[in-house]
Design a protein around this motif. Structure first.
Motif, PDB file in Angstrom:
ATOM      1  N   ARG A  31       0.358  -1.228  -0.014  1.00  0.00           N
ATOM      2  CA  ARG A  31      -0.130   0.167   0.400  1.00  0.00           C
ATOM      3  C   ARG A  31       0.943   0.829   0.070  1.00  0.00           C
ATOM      4  NH1 ARG A  31      -2.971  -3.110   3.930  1.00  0.00           N
ATOM      5  NH2 ARG A  31      -1.616  -1.737   5.377  1.00  0.00           N
ATOM      6  N   PHE A  32       2.061   1.208   0.505  1.00  0.00           N
ATOM      7  CA  PHE A  32       2.750   2.187   0.935  1.00  0.00           C
ATOM      8  C   PHE A  32       3.223   2.901  -0.188  1.00  0.00           C
ATOM      9  CE2 PHE A  32       6.469   4.901   1.634  1.00  0.00           C
ATOM     10  CZ  PHE A  32       6.498   5.616   2.557  1.00  0.00           C
ATOM     11  N   ASP A  33       4.564   1.681  -1.286  1.00  0.00           N
ATOM     12  CA  ASP A  33       4.061   1.720  -2.830  1.00  0.00           C
ATOM     13  C   ASP A  33       3.195   2.134  -3.677  1.00  0.00           C
ATOM     14  OD1 ASP A  33       6.940   1.218  -2.119  1.00  0.00           O
ATOM     15  OD2 ASP A  33       6.890  -1.256  -2.407  1.00  0.00           O
ATOM     16  N   THR A  34       1.793   2.104  -3.199  1.00  0.00           N
ATOM     17  CA  THR A  34       0.601   2.005  -4.081  1.00  0.00           C
ATOM     18  C   THR A  34       0.224   3.760  -3.459  1.00  0.00           C
ATOM     19  OG1 THR A  34       0.232   0.064  -4.520  1.00  0.00           O
ATOM     20  CG2 THR A  34      -1.585   1.591  -4.885  1.00  0.00           C
ATOM     21  N   ALA A  35       0.351   3.901  -2.805  1.00  0.00           N
ATOM     22  CA  ALA A  35      -0.129   5.555  -2.194  1.00  0.00           C
ATOM     23  C   ALA A  35       1.196   6.569  -3.528  1.00  0.00           C
ATOM     24  CB  ALA A  35       0.326   5.639  -1.090  1.00  0.00           C
TER      25      ALA A  35
ATOM     26  N   THR B 166      -1.594  28.265   0.176  1.00  0.00           N
ATOM     27  CA  THR B 166      -0.232  27.421  -1.046  1.00  0.00           C
ATOM     28  C   THR B 166      -0.624  26.525  -0.406  1.00  0.00           C
ATOM     29  OG1 THR B 166       0.151  29.549  -3.003  1.00  0.00           O
ATOM     30  CG2 THR B 166       1.217  26.723  -3.176  1.00  0.00           C
ATOM     31  N   VAL B 167      -1.212  25.174  -0.858  1.00  0.00           N
ATOM     32  CA  VAL B 167      -1.134  23.626  -0.352  1.00  0.00           C
ATOM     33  C   VAL B 167      -0.504  23.092  -1.485  1.00  0.00           C
ATOM     34  CG1 VAL B 167      -3.586  23.084  -0.361  1.00  0.00           C
ATOM     35  CG2 VAL B 167      -2.065  22.197   0.787  1.00  0.00           C
ATOM     36  N   GLY B 168       0.721  21.908  -0.923  1.00  0.00           N
ATOM     37  CA  GLY B 168       1.324  21.247  -1.403  1.00  0.00           C
ATOM     38  C   GLY B 168       1.785  19.870  -1.179  1.00  0.00           C
ATOM     39  N   LEU B 169       1.941  18.655  -2.273  1.00  0.00           N
ATOM     40  CA  LEU B 169       2.554  17.458  -1.762  1.00  0.00           C
ATOM     41  C   LEU B 169       3.529  16.615  -2.324  1.00  0.00           C
ATOM     42  CD1 LEU B 169      -2.152  15.508  -2.088  1.00  0.00           C
ATOM     43  CD2 LEU B 169      -0.066  16.021   0.322  1.00  0.00           C
ATOM     44  N   VAL B 170       4.466  16.652  -1.328  1.00  0.00           N
ATOM     45  CA  VAL B 170       5.590  16.244  -2.541  1.00  0.00           C
ATOM     46  C   VAL B 170       5.629  14.917  -1.851  1.00  0.00           C
ATOM     47  CG1 VAL B 170       8.131  16.692  -1.899  1.00  0.00           C
ATOM     48  CG2 VAL B 170       6.571  18.451  -1.259  1.00  0.00           C
ATOM     49  N   PHE B 171       6.122  14.440  -3.527  1.00  0.00           N
ATOM     50  CA  PHE B 171       6.252  12.593  -3.449  1.00  0.00           C
ATOM     51  C   PHE B 171       7.036  12.074  -3.667  1.00  0.00           C
ATOM     52  CE2 PHE B 171       1.691  13.385  -4.845  1.00  0.00           C
ATOM     53  CZ  PHE B 171       0.761  11.956  -4.394  1.00  0.00           C
ATOM     54  N   THR B 172       8.072  11.554  -2.350  1.00  0.00           N
ATOM     55  CA  THR B 172       9.069  11.160  -2.219  1.00  0.00           C
ATOM     56  C   THR B 172       9.350   9.591  -2.928  1.00  0.00           C
ATOM     57  OG1 THR B 172       9.846   9.890  -0.565  1.00  0.00           O
ATOM     58  CG2 THR B 172       9.413  12.367  -0.435  1.00  0.00           C
TER      59      THR B 172
ATOM     60  N   THR C 248       2.682  32.496   7.147  1.00  0.00           N
ATOM     61  CA  THR C 248       2.968  30.919   7.984  1.00  0.00           C
ATOM     62  C   THR C 248       2.794  30.257   7.003  1.00  0.00           C
ATOM     63  OG1 THR C 248       1.597  30.613   9.789  1.00  0.00           O
ATOM     64  CG2 THR C 248       0.928  31.385   8.324  1.00  0.00           C
ATOM     65  N   TRP C 249       3.755  29.135   7.224  1.00  0.00           N
ATOM     66  CA  TRP C 249       3.857  27.862   6.896  1.00  0.00           C
ATOM     67  C   TRP C 249       3.726  26.830   7.827  1.00  0.00           C
ATOM     68  CZ3 TRP C 249       7.974  30.202   9.275  1.00  0.00           C
ATOM     69  CH2 TRP C 249       9.063  29.479   9.689  1.00  0.00           C
ATOM     70  N   SER C 250       3.638  25.672   7.432  1.00  0.00           N
ATOM     71  CA  SER C 250       3.237  24.401   7.682  1.00  0.00           C
ATOM     72  C   SER C 250       3.623  23.268   7.240  1.00  0.00           C
ATOM     73  CB  SER C 250       1.673  23.572   8.447  1.00  0.00           C
ATOM     74  OG  SER C 250       1.317  22.572   8.730  1.00  0.00           O
ATOM     75  N   ILE C 251       4.144  21.734   7.485  1.00  0.00           N
ATOM     76  CA  ILE C 251       5.460  20.553   7.328  1.00  0.00           C
ATOM     77  C   ILE C 251       4.837  19.613   8.346  1.00  0.00           C
ATOM     78  CG2 ILE C 251       7.364  19.951   6.329  1.00  0.00           C
ATOM     79  CD1 ILE C 251       8.416  22.793   5.636  1.00  0.00           C
ATOM     80  N   ASP C 252       4.489  18.409   6.883  1.00  0.00           N
ATOM     81  CA  ASP C 252       3.984  17.263   7.986  1.00  0.00           C
ATOM     82  C   ASP C 252       4.270  16.551   7.114  1.00  0.00           C
ATOM     83  OD1 ASP C 252       3.260  15.422   9.684  1.00  0.00           O
ATOM     84  OD2 ASP C 252       1.222  15.507   9.036  1.00  0.00           O
ATOM     85  N   VAL C 253       5.378  15.118   7.788  1.00  0.00           N
ATOM     86  CA  VAL C 253       5.795  13.921   7.153  1.00  0.00           C
ATOM     87  C   VAL C 253       5.034  13.260   7.005  1.00  0.00           C
ATOM     88  CG1 VAL C 253       7.883  12.702   6.242  1.00  0.00           C
ATOM     89  CG2 VAL C 253       8.200  14.696   7.171  1.00  0.00           C
ATOM     90  N   LEU C 254       4.181  12.805   6.185  1.00  0.00           N
ATOM     91  CA  LEU C 254       3.144  11.137   6.832  1.00  0.00           C
ATOM     92  C   LEU C 254       4.139  10.112   7.043  1.00  0.00           C
ATOM     93  CD1 LEU C 254       0.044  12.916   3.674  1.00  0.00           C
ATOM     94  CD2 LEU C 254       0.584  13.076   6.173  1.00  0.00           C
ATOM     95  N   ALA C 255       3.299   9.254   7.929  1.00  0.00           N
ATOM     96  CA  ALA C 255       4.483   8.010   7.786  1.00  0.00           C
ATOM     97  C   ALA C 255       3.419   6.995   6.685  1.00  0.00           C
ATOM     98  CB  ALA C 255       3.335   7.523   9.481  1.00  0.00           C
ATOM     99  N   GLN C 256       2.353   7.283   6.846  1.00  0.00           N
ATOM    100  CA  GLN C 256       1.173   6.211   6.320  1.00  0.00           C
ATOM    101  C   GLN C 256       1.100   6.292   3.966  1.00  0.00           C
ATOM    102  OE1 GLN C 256       0.053   8.017   7.564  1.00  0.00           O
ATOM    103  NE2 GLN C 256      -1.683   7.288   9.771  1.00  0.00           N
ATOM    104  N   ALA C 257       2.378   6.860   4.101  1.00  0.00           N
ATOM    105  CA  ALA C 257       2.243   7.224   2.739  1.00  0.00           C
ATOM    106  C   ALA C 257       3.736   7.970   2.543  1.00  0.00           C
ATOM    107  CB  ALA C 257       1.597   7.494   2.006  1.00  0.00           C
ATOM    108  N   PRO C 258       4.622   7.620   1.414  1.00  0.00           N
ATOM    109  CA  PRO C 258       6.310   8.401   1.132  1.00  0.00           C
ATOM    110  C   PRO C 258       5.751  10.216   0.585  1.00  0.00           C
ATOM    111  CG  PRO C 258       5.423   7.065  -0.544  1.00  0.00           C
ATOM    112  CD  PRO C 258       4.514   7.123  -0.286  1.00  0.00           C
ATOM    113  N   VAL C 259       4.859  11.064   1.822  1.00  0.00           N
ATOM    114  CA  VAL C 259       4.823  11.595   0.831  1.00  0.00           C
ATOM    115  C   VAL C 259       4.765  13.097   2.392  1.00  0.00           C
ATOM    116  CG1 VAL C 259       2.675  13.151   0.496  1.00  0.00           C
ATOM    117  CG2 VAL C 259       2.717  11.170  -0.125  1.00  0.00           C
ATOM    118  N   VAL C 260       5.268  14.365   1.488  1.00  0.00           N
ATOM    119  CA  VAL C 260       5.702  15.017   2.830  1.00  0.00           C
ATOM    120  C   VAL C 260       4.492  16.085   1.843  1.00  0.00           C
ATOM    121  CG1 VAL C 260       7.093  17.551   3.539  1.00  0.00           C
ATOM    122  CG2 VAL C 260       7.772  15.354   2.680  1.00  0.00           C
ATOM    123  N   VAL C 261       3.574  16.658   3.172  1.00  0.00           N
ATOM    124  CA  VAL C 261       2.059  18.028   3.098  1.00  0.00           C
ATOM    125  C   VAL C 261       2.552  19.032   3.665  1.00  0.00           C
ATOM    126  CG1 VAL C 261       0.063  18.665   3.466  1.00  0.00           C
ATOM    127  CG2 VAL C 261       0.590  16.335   3.267  1.00  0.00           C
TER     128      VAL C 261
END
Length: 326
Positions: free
Chosen positions: A117-121, A198-204, A251-264
């Motif tokens: 699932r992680f790889d699929t995400a 501006t909201v973004g998703l960084v896929f790693t 102002t800004w917010s950065i969060d590294v998700l645990a369920q997917a290789p994504v930084v929001v």
């Protein structure tokens, strides 16, 4: 012919003339004192004709010659072939059953299923409709100060791009260990059009372990609060975010998700284009005693609230099934 006797008038019968011996056949020689052999008699027999043969059957058309009959098989040979067929069938069924069982066991392994699932995400950035990742309207119930509701309306979506084209160099460097794959982003305005975000998703490219390391680094080293890692804004021409650039980031917010290789991430500024000299992280701007312009305007809630809801969508798409305990 008759001969008359001399001195009398009565005729005297003629003496018989002995028959002339027949001449020997050609090619034979008479031997004195031996009677000649009777000539041989030759009779030609009529010619003997062989019996008539039955007519040959007509030849079949080209390419349709019948196959020769299979040689007769004895009971022993048939038994051997039957045994070999059964053995091959059992072997084939065993191999198929083993493969199916192995696949089933892997699917039942929670760790293996989570990795799949992680790889699929990792591919959500191009397999998920843009309106799912960035809805035209995002409901922010309870996202404002003191549980006030917020609503964000999408102004524009940027084309997907690499990290270098969408992020500031320092943030690219911080994410380099994870391996940047793709960035997708959109800009929203609040209900009063007083601020834009501006909201973004960084896929790693990181796996489970690499993502966990990156998540630890951002939390322990407080990288999410480092102003050098301030995310870039995406201005949308002809909208309230037309002048939203680097100086306008508050102002800004950065969060590294645990369920997917994504930084929001999310970054917020004023819609009137005013510049901000000292941007601060959302956690600080949400403080009750923060007196900065961003804190007084509640911009920290805007950045954090929008980032949380977009991140929640990604978590839901990559969430484990209920059978695995969440």
């Amino acid at each position: 012919m008759t001969i008359e006797a001399q001195g009398s008038g009565a005729p005297r019968p003629a003496a018989p003339v002995p028959p002339r011996p027949a001449a020997p056949p050609a090619g034979t020689r008479a031997v004195p004192g031996r009677p000649a052999a009777a000539p041989a008699s030759y009779t030609l027999a009529p010619p003997v004709r062989p019996p008539a043969l039955p007519p040959l059957p007509p030849l079949p058309p080209h390419g349709t010659y019948p196959r020769p009959p299979a040689p007769a098989q004895g009971p022993r040979r048939r038994t051997r072939r039957t045994a070999l067929t059964v053995a091959l069938l059992v072997l084939g069924l065993g191999l198929i059953g083993g493969a199916v069982t192995g696949s089933w066991l892997l699917d039942q392994d929670p760790a293996h299923a989570a990795a799949d699932r992680f790889d699929t995400a990792r591919q959500l950035w191009h397999t998920t409709p843009v309106d799912t990742l960035f809805p035209p309207v995002v409901d922010g119930t309870g996202a404002g100060p003191d549980g006030a509701d917020r609503t964000w309306t999408r102004l524009g979506v940027a084309p997907d791009s690499g990290c270098a084209a969408a992020l500031d160099p320092d943030l690219v460097t911080a994410l380099r260990a994870a391996g940047c794959l793709r960035v997708v982003r959109a800009t929203y305005r609040d209900a009063t059009s007083s601020d834009v975000t501006t909201v973004g998703l960084v896929f790693t490219r990181a796996g489970l372990a690499g993502t966990a390391t990156l998540r630890t680094a951002f939390s322990q080293r407080r990288l999410a609060a480092d102003p050098r890692l301030l995310p870039a804004a995406y201005p949308v021409p002809g909208t309230a975010a037309a002048s939203f650039g680097g100086p306008q980031r508050a102002t800004w917010s950065i969060d590294v998700l645990a369920q997917a290789p994504v930084v929001v991430y999310a970054v917020t500024g004023f819609a009137d284009g005013r510049a901000v000299t000292a941007p601060e992280p959302a956690a600080a701007a949400e403080g009750a005693h923060d007196t900065s312009p961003a804190g007084q305007a509640g911009l920290g809630y805007e950045a954090k609230g929008l980032a949380d809801r977009v991140g929640h969508t990604v978590r839901a798409l990559a969430a484990p099934s209920p059978m695995e305990g969440g």
